[in-house]
Design a protein around this motif. Sequence first.
Motif, PDB file in Angstrom:
ATOM      1  N   UNK A 326     -42.897  23.552  29.211  1.00 39.57           N
ATOM      2  CA  UNK A 326     -42.284  24.824  28.805  1.00 39.57           C
ATOM      3  C   UNK A 326     -40.771  24.652  28.596  1.00 39.57           C
ATOM      4  N   UNK A 327     -40.121  23.997  29.557  1.00 40.04           N
ATOM      5  CA  UNK A 327     -38.656  23.879  29.485  1.00 40.04           C
ATOM      6  C   UNK A 327     -38.223  23.176  28.192  1.00 40.04           C
ATOM      7  N   UNK A 328     -38.969  22.153  27.823  1.00 39.89           N
ATOM      8  CA  UNK A 328     -38.536  21.385  26.651  1.00 39.89           C
ATOM      9  C   UNK A 328     -39.111  21.930  25.344  1.00 39.89           C
ATOM     10  N   UNK A 329     -40.205  22.660  25.425  1.00 43.66           N
ATOM     11  CA  UNK A 329     -40.835  23.180  24.203  1.00 43.66           C
ATOM     12  C   UNK A 329     -40.203  24.489  23.749  1.00 43.66           C
ATOM     13  N   UNK A 330     -39.827  25.305  24.718  1.00 48.32           N
ATOM     14  CA  UNK A 330     -39.494  26.689  24.396  1.00 48.32           C
ATOM     15  C   UNK A 330     -38.143  26.843  23.684  1.00 48.32           C
ATOM     16  N   UNK A 331     -37.127  26.187  24.220  1.00 45.47           N
ATOM     17  CA  UNK A 331     -35.772  26.427  23.702  1.00 45.47           C
ATOM     18  C   UNK A 331     -35.237  25.169  23.035  1.00 45.47           C
ATOM     19  N   UNK A 332     -34.792  25.247  21.765  1.00 46.08           N
ATOM     20  CA  UNK A 332     -34.218  24.056  21.133  1.00 46.08           C
ATOM     21  C   UNK A 332     -33.105  23.486  22.021  1.00 46.08           C
ATOM     22  N   UNK A 333     -33.182  22.210  22.315  1.00 42.79           N
ATOM     23  CA  UNK A 333     -32.238  21.598  23.248  1.00 42.79           C
ATOM     24  C   UNK A 333     -30.847  21.624  22.622  1.00 42.79           C
ATOM     25  N   UNK A 405     -33.405  11.816  19.089  1.00 41.29           N
ATOM     26  CA  UNK A 405     -32.300  12.729  18.796  1.00 41.29           C
ATOM     27  C   UNK A 405     -32.258  13.905  19.761  1.00 41.29           C
ATOM     28  N   UNK A 406     -33.004  13.830  20.844  1.00 40.80           N
ATOM     29  CA  UNK A 406     -33.117  14.900  21.855  1.00 40.80           C
ATOM     30  C   UNK A 406     -33.595  16.217  21.242  1.00 40.80           C
ATOM     31  N   UNK A 407     -34.339  16.129  20.145  1.00 36.47           N
ATOM     32  CA  UNK A 407     -34.889  17.348  19.547  1.00 36.47           C
ATOM     33  C   UNK A 407     -36.289  17.557  20.139  1.00 36.47           C
ATOM     34  N   UNK A 408     -36.294  17.931  21.402  1.00 39.52           N
ATOM     35  CA  UNK A 408     -37.554  17.997  22.140  1.00 39.52           C
ATOM     36  C   UNK A 408     -38.495  19.071  21.604  1.00 39.52           C
ATOM     37  N   UNK A 409     -37.908  20.206  21.255  1.00 39.28           N
ATOM     38  CA  UNK A 409     -38.749  21.301  20.763  1.00 39.28           C
ATOM     39  C   UNK A 409     -39.513  20.853  19.525  1.00 39.28           C
ATOM     40  N   UNK A 410     -38.799  20.208  18.604  1.00 34.92           N
ATOM     41  CA  UNK A 410     -39.446  19.749  17.376  1.00 34.92           C
ATOM     42  C   UNK A 410     -40.485  18.680  17.697  1.00 34.92           C
ATOM     43  N   UNK A 411     -40.133  17.780  18.635  1.00 37.72           N
ATOM     44  CA  UNK A 411     -41.075  16.710  18.998  1.00 37.72           C
ATOM     45  C   UNK A 411     -42.387  17.324  19.483  1.00 37.72           C
ATOM     46  N   UNK A 412     -42.279  18.308  20.366  1.00 37.05           N
ATOM     47  CA  UNK A 412     -43.495  18.899  20.929  1.00 37.05           C
ATOM     48  C   UNK A 412     -44.233  19.759  19.912  1.00 37.05           C
ATOM     49  N   UNK A 413     -43.473  20.333  19.001  1.00 36.34           N
ATOM     50  CA  UNK A 413     -44.106  21.136  17.955  1.00 36.34           C
ATOM     51  C   UNK A 413     -44.973  20.207  17.080  1.00 36.34           C
ATOM     52  N   UNK A 414     -44.411  19.070  16.717  1.00 35.20           N
ATOM     53  CA  UNK A 414     -45.158  18.138  15.866  1.00 35.20           C
ATOM     54  C   UNK A 414     -46.360  17.568  16.603  1.00 35.20           C
ATOM     55  N   UNK A 415     -46.145  17.278  17.870  1.00 33.79           N
ATOM     56  CA  UNK A 415     -47.255  16.755  18.676  1.00 33.79           C
ATOM     57  C   UNK A 415     -48.395  17.789  18.723  1.00 33.79           C
ATOM     58  N   UNK A 416     -48.018  19.048  18.938  1.00 32.20           N
ATOM     59  CA  UNK A 416     -49.042  20.092  19.017  1.00 32.20           C
ATOM     60  C   UNK A 416     -49.687  20.360  17.663  1.00 32.20           C
ATOM     61  N   UNK A 417     -48.935  20.146  16.578  1.00 34.00           N
ATOM     62  CA  UNK A 417     -49.559  20.266  15.246  1.00 34.00           C
ATOM     63  C   UNK A 417     -50.678  19.251  15.116  1.00 34.00           C
ATOM     64  N   UNK A 418     -50.456  18.088  15.675  1.00 31.65           N
ATOM     65  CA  UNK A 418     -51.511  17.068  15.607  1.00 31.65           C
ATOM     66  C   UNK A 418     -52.716  17.466  16.481  1.00 31.65           C
ATOM     67  N   UNK A 419     -52.424  18.084  17.618  1.00 27.88           N
ATOM     68  CA  UNK A 419     -53.531  18.569  18.466  1.00 27.88           C
ATOM     69  C   UNK A 419     -54.357  19.582  17.669  1.00 27.88           C
ATOM     70  N   UNK A 420     -53.647  20.476  16.989  1.00 30.96           N
ATOM     71  CA  UNK A 420     -54.362  21.504  16.219  1.00 30.96           C
ATOM     72  C   UNK A 420     -55.118  20.888  15.045  1.00 30.96           C
ATOM     73  N   UNK A 421     -54.509  19.849  14.439  1.00 32.21           N
ATOM     74  CA  UNK A 421     -55.193  19.151  13.344  1.00 32.21           C
ATOM     75  C   UNK A 421     -56.495  18.526  13.861  1.00 32.21           C
ATOM     76  N   UNK A 422     -56.451  18.009  15.067  1.00 34.22           N
ATOM     77  CA  UNK A 422     -57.646  17.377  15.643  1.00 34.22           C
ATOM     78  C   UNK A 422     -58.727  18.422  15.896  1.00 34.22           C
ATOM     79  N   UNK A 423     -58.307  19.595  16.374  1.00 36.85           N
ATOM     80  CA  UNK A 423     -59.293  20.673  16.556  1.00 36.85           C
ATOM     81  C   UNK A 423     -59.905  21.063  15.208  1.00 36.85           C
TER      82      UNK A 423
END
Length: 653
Positions: A326-333, A405-423
């Motif tokens: 949550x901490x890293x996903x929610x707010x752009x670092x 680049x410490x862009x954690x929010x974007x990193x997790x967003x992309x990771x979750x896009x892949x999770x959704x793609x897998x679903x």
Amino acid sequence: MTEEQSDTFYVTTPIYYPSDRLHIGHAYTTVAADAIARFKEMKGYDTVFLTGSDEHGQKIERRAAEAEENPKDFVDEIVGTFVDLWQTLGIDYDQFIRTTDQYHKDAVQHIFDTLHDKGDIYLDEYEGWYCTPCETYWREHQIGTENECPDCGRELEWVEEESYFFRLSDYADDLYSHIKENPQFIQPESRRNEMLSFIEDGLEDLSVSRTTFDWGIDVPFDEDHVVYVWIDALSNYITALGYPESDQRFEKYWPADIHIVGKDILRFHTIIWPAILMGLDLPLPEQVFGHGWLLTETGKMSKSRGNVVDPMELSEDFGRDAIRYYLLREVPFGSDGTYSTEALINRINSDLANDLGNLLHRTLSMVEQNFAGVIPAPDKKSEIDKDLKNMALKTARSVADQIDGLRYTQALEELMNFVRRSNKYIDETRPWILAEDEDQHDRLKTVLYNLLEALRFISIMLKPFMVDTPEEIGHQMGCRREIVMSDWSDLDEWGQLPVGRSVRKGDPIYPRIDLEEYFAGKEETEEVDSETEQTQEEKKEMPEGLISFREFQRLELKVAKIEEAERISGSDKLLRLVIEIGEDEKRQLVAGLARHYSAEELMDKQIAVIENLEPAEIFGVESQGMLLAAEDKDGSLSLLEPDVRVEPGAEIS
Ligand code: MSP
């Protein structure tokens, strides 16, 4: 950078003041540093991750005195809680420095001596304002007429004392050029501009010793003075590596690759710290990243405002991985953001329970049903498979760039896009239809293998962010060891998942959390807690089950009139009411009446209300009191109304 240096990675958090327990805002910095350290480790860097505690200074001395303890005992106790917290949150630091450690104290004295011998430190008189909570000096022109700290708003103290000064002004030009010429030095960009204008306004020499208290490192050549706490604290980044001893660690890891700090202390790290390093003829850190504040709905977290969120409690309620996520996903670092438990629960439900948890659960169920729980070997390929594979490889590369680049929010967003793609791949390939047809079993094997391989990618990519979840996914897939041992290069190729392993489907890794139930449960616990706080004396006097008349008198019961009523969106039990409880006095209540009364029925009703109940936030809405209702055997609720209409605000006695 030399060949050897480029293989190392040195990241630091600030060292924390042990004046209070740490809150979720502090944990934010540390979780962020932990993520980059874990990632670099996975990329093969020889990584050092440093954190610690900043234990000297007037603020700590005062807190210890208030607690009637000697400062060392006082800090020992609190620092112990830091270590527990970091362990609970899975912060995998390599070194924990305490500024009361002897090696650090010796090194700070050496630094002070060196700068003094060089002529960078001289004796003079300090006259000006000081903010003890921030341990910061302020000059007259920097503050307003109210004598409040420009940073924290608290009252400043006037200080007049003999002091050693550091020739900060001499370094202004070099600092300015360094910041100008090295755009990566201060990040994010906007903070860099702030620091440049700060220097443009002019730098004055800095007072670097105090004489009016003792809790600090002695100035080596003048025992009436202790070293200014920020000089003591900032030096930790090099003393931790063994400086000034010609220690291989210092040679190997300095300069730091990144200091991660909150924006409030960026000035110390990008102006005072580099100037000291220049004075010592040492190279400057590659980057100082100033992240934003984690606020609450009632503003910045602070003990005095009573709005601090306890990371230990959250971790108990939701598990450390959910908090880290949550901490890293929610707010752009880099930006400020608002913490809310509701947003945390929504994030857990949508991303972790729904997207990730379901993907794992559905996949493993199908492997169990169709292949006796054994990971099948893939067979024929099709376009849809290539798409999934390409997206996995692309996501792994891109997530790596984002973390770098410490862009954690974007990193997790992309990771979750892949999770959704897998679903989505499940919906596209429809394995349950393939299972019905013998001829399609080879295809089914490929589909399930691909899903498990996607999960392998996902769990490895989650490793910088989460501690237990990747391992648990690995465990359920029968590949725990592979996932635990994996590094980022295991994402270079698709298809590395071993076949023939037995999966072990367990409970859903993230069960959905019912927002309403969670908050209701919290309220109950709070009630029990406050009851336990009642004085033992009162309890002793009263026979079991009775309250004293004094306690009863503390209740303020009144008649109120309902003026507005509406459903709280997302809840099928709760209504938001506005009541009149005296002449022109309105209150807002949250009441669990929606299943018993319609909003229309309630309008204008007179009800009995406890007026002086501590306000509570229920479902994100503040409730300022509680109404009284009778609960019948079948659970139906009936409001208590006065026999005849009375003036709103009439006391019930
Ligand atoms: N002791 C100094 C740091 C010395 S470093 C050489 C200090 N300590 S602190 O305990 O007050 O803060 C430590 C870190 O926590 C800082 O980076 C600060 O910005 C961060 N945060 C404290 N509250 C915070 C939020 N509410 N939100 C985000 N970060 C916050 O400063």
